[in-house]
Design a protein around this motif. Structure first.
Motif, PDB file in Angstrom:
ATOM      1  N   PHE A 165      34.701  94.246  81.711  1.00 17.29           N
ATOM      2  CA  PHE A 165      34.100  93.062  81.102  1.00 17.29           C
ATOM      3  C   PHE A 165      33.975  93.224  79.588  1.00 17.29           C
ATOM      4  O   PHE A 165      33.008  92.771  78.969  1.00 17.29           O
ATOM      5  N   ALA A 166      34.966  93.878  78.977  1.00 11.67           N
ATOM      6  CA  ALA A 166      34.918  94.108  77.530  1.00 11.67           C
ATOM      7  C   ALA A 166      34.874  92.789  76.760  1.00 11.67           C
ATOM      8  O   ALA A 166      34.167  92.665  75.749  1.00 11.67           O
ATOM      9  N   ALA A 167      35.605  91.791  77.235  1.00  8.46           N
ATOM     10  CA  ALA A 167      35.639  90.502  76.541  1.00  8.46           C
ATOM     11  C   ALA A 167      34.276  89.816  76.546  1.00  8.46           C
ATOM     12  O   ALA A 167      33.972  89.005  75.665  1.00  8.46           O
ATOM     13  N   GLN A 168      33.438  90.144  77.534  1.00  4.13           N
ATOM     14  CA  GLN A 168      32.103  89.539  77.624  1.00  4.13           C
ATOM     15  C   GLN A 168      31.022  90.442  77.019  1.00  4.13           C
ATOM     16  O   GLN A 168      29.831  90.157  77.135  1.00  4.13           O
ATOM     17  N   LEU A 188      29.838 103.103  88.943  1.00  5.54           N
ATOM     18  CA  LEU A 188      30.634 102.599  87.822  1.00  5.54           C
ATOM     19  C   LEU A 188      29.739 102.548  86.594  1.00  5.54           C
ATOM     20  O   LEU A 188      28.556 102.186  86.688  1.00  5.54           O
ATOM     21  N   VAL A 189      30.299 102.908  85.448  1.00  7.71           N
ATOM     22  CA  VAL A 189      29.517 102.969  84.222  1.00  7.71           C
ATOM     23  C   VAL A 189      30.069 101.958  83.219  1.00  7.71           C
ATOM     24  O   VAL A 189      31.276 101.938  82.940  1.00  7.71           O
ATOM     25  N   TYR A 190      29.161 101.122  82.716  1.00  8.74           N
ATOM     26  CA  TYR A 190      29.508 100.142  81.695  1.00  8.74           C
ATOM     27  C   TYR A 190      28.616 100.369  80.474  1.00  8.74           C
ATOM     28  O   TYR A 190      27.618 101.103  80.536  1.00  8.74           O
ATOM     29  N   GLN A 191      28.965  99.720  79.378  1.00  7.30           N
ATOM     30  CA  GLN A 191      28.180  99.824  78.160  1.00  7.30           C
ATOM     31  C   GLN A 191      27.779  98.451  77.660  1.00  7.30           C
ATOM     32  O   GLN A 191      28.489  97.458  77.862  1.00  7.30           O
ATOM     33  N   LYS A 192      26.622  98.397  77.023  1.00  9.16           N
ATOM     34  CA  LYS A 192      26.187  97.245  76.237  1.00  9.16           C
ATOM     35  C   LYS A 192      25.744  97.810  74.899  1.00  9.16           C
ATOM     36  O   LYS A 192      24.638  98.365  74.785  1.00  9.16           O
ATOM     37  N   ILE A 197      25.017 101.298  81.457  1.00  5.16           N
ATOM     38  CA  ILE A 197      24.617 100.597  82.680  1.00  5.16           C
ATOM     39  C   ILE A 197      25.285 101.292  83.855  1.00  5.16           C
ATOM     40  O   ILE A 197      26.513 101.444  83.879  1.00  5.16           O
ATOM     41  N   ASN A 198      24.496 101.738  84.821  1.00  4.65           N
ATOM     42  CA  ASN A 198      25.029 102.335  86.045  1.00  4.65           C
ATOM     43  C   ASN A 198      25.072 101.276  87.140  1.00  4.65           C
ATOM     44  O   ASN A 198      24.075 100.576  87.383  1.00  4.65           O
TER      45      ASN A 198
END
Length: 252
Positions: A165-168, A188-192, A197-198
């Motif tokens: 979700f890099a575009a968002q 899964l690991v995401y970033q803001k 975010i786990n």
């Protein structure tokens, strides 16, 4: 020791019923496991509550009661049946006290025990904190969903959905294996921006879809729901609005 082997022994540990070696193993596990520590504290609170109320459940007979009963028995020797009646009355009193104690213990235990959702939330928080403190956010580090998703093949018995979700504003960072709810799960690991975010995912056999439920635990924001036969638990220190925006992306 694992959580599975520790939790059945926590009650005995609180009551001082374990040998020294086992007690030391429990103490070492509690130092590194927030979820089991919370269970231990609940058991401690229950133990303290019972100790503080148990005295009020006992009836202390007057000091001269035994002497007066013995005198009465000697004076009324023909009435031999009293020798049998008195023990049964004593047994009835003991039984009544035992019932009251057991009922009080059951009520306090039920009231002190956290719900299944609360325990799982504690496990999620522990897994999130552990991944940050141990510098082990990812077993596979990549922003490419076509790299992260295949990495799980053969390591778990399901295929977690992976989307970038890099575009968002929520780029994929990577993934790893974790352990929740007594089974291996995909993380899964995401970033803001600078926040991680786990997203914990594992099968929910037989469970229908649910709407996201938001809660806060130990300063972290969490949301969880069931979708497509999978459990989803999302946790981060981002604000609740940003986390909910991210959850909505996962649900599409």
């Amino acid at each position: 020791m694992s959580c599975e082997t520790t939790r059945p022994l926590i009650e005995a540990y609180v009551d001082g019923e374990l040998d020294l070696v086992r007690a030391v193993e429990i103490e070492q596990h509690l130092q590194s496991c927030a979820a089991c520590t919370r269970v231990y504290r609940n058991q401690q609170a229950l133990h303290t509550a019972l100790a503080s109320t148990a005295g009020a459940l006992y009836y202390t007979a007057p000091a001269g009661l035994q002497r007066r009963i013995q005198d009465s028995v000697r004076k009324a020797e023909p009435e031999r049946s009293i020798r049998w009646v008195l023990p049964w009355r004593n047994l009835s009193l003991v039984a009544a006290v035992a019932v009251v104690l057991l009922a009080s213990w059951a009520v306090l235990r039920f009231a002190a025990a956290p719900s299944g959702e609360a325990l799982l939330a504690q496990e999620v928080v522990a897994g999130h904190v552990r991944s940050l403190q141990a510098n082990h956010l990812g077993d596979v580090i990549s922003t490419d969903q076509h790299t992260v998703k295949p990495w799980f093949d053969g390591k778990i018995d399901f295929a977690p959905p992976v989307t970038d979700f890099a575009a968002q504003g929520f780029p994929l960072w990577g993934g790893r294996l974790d352990y929740l709810d007594n089974r291996p799960v995909a993380a899964l690991v995401y970033q803001k921006q600078k926040h991680f975010i786990n997203v914990f995912i594992w099968p929910a056999p037989g469970a229908g879809p649910t709407t996201p439920q938001a809660l806060a635990e130990q300063g972290y924001n969490l949301e969880h729901w069931v979708q497509g036969g999978m459990n989803y638990w999302v946790i981060s220190d981002v604000n609740s609005a940003d986390l909910h925006t991210f959850v909505q992306l996962l649900q599409k």
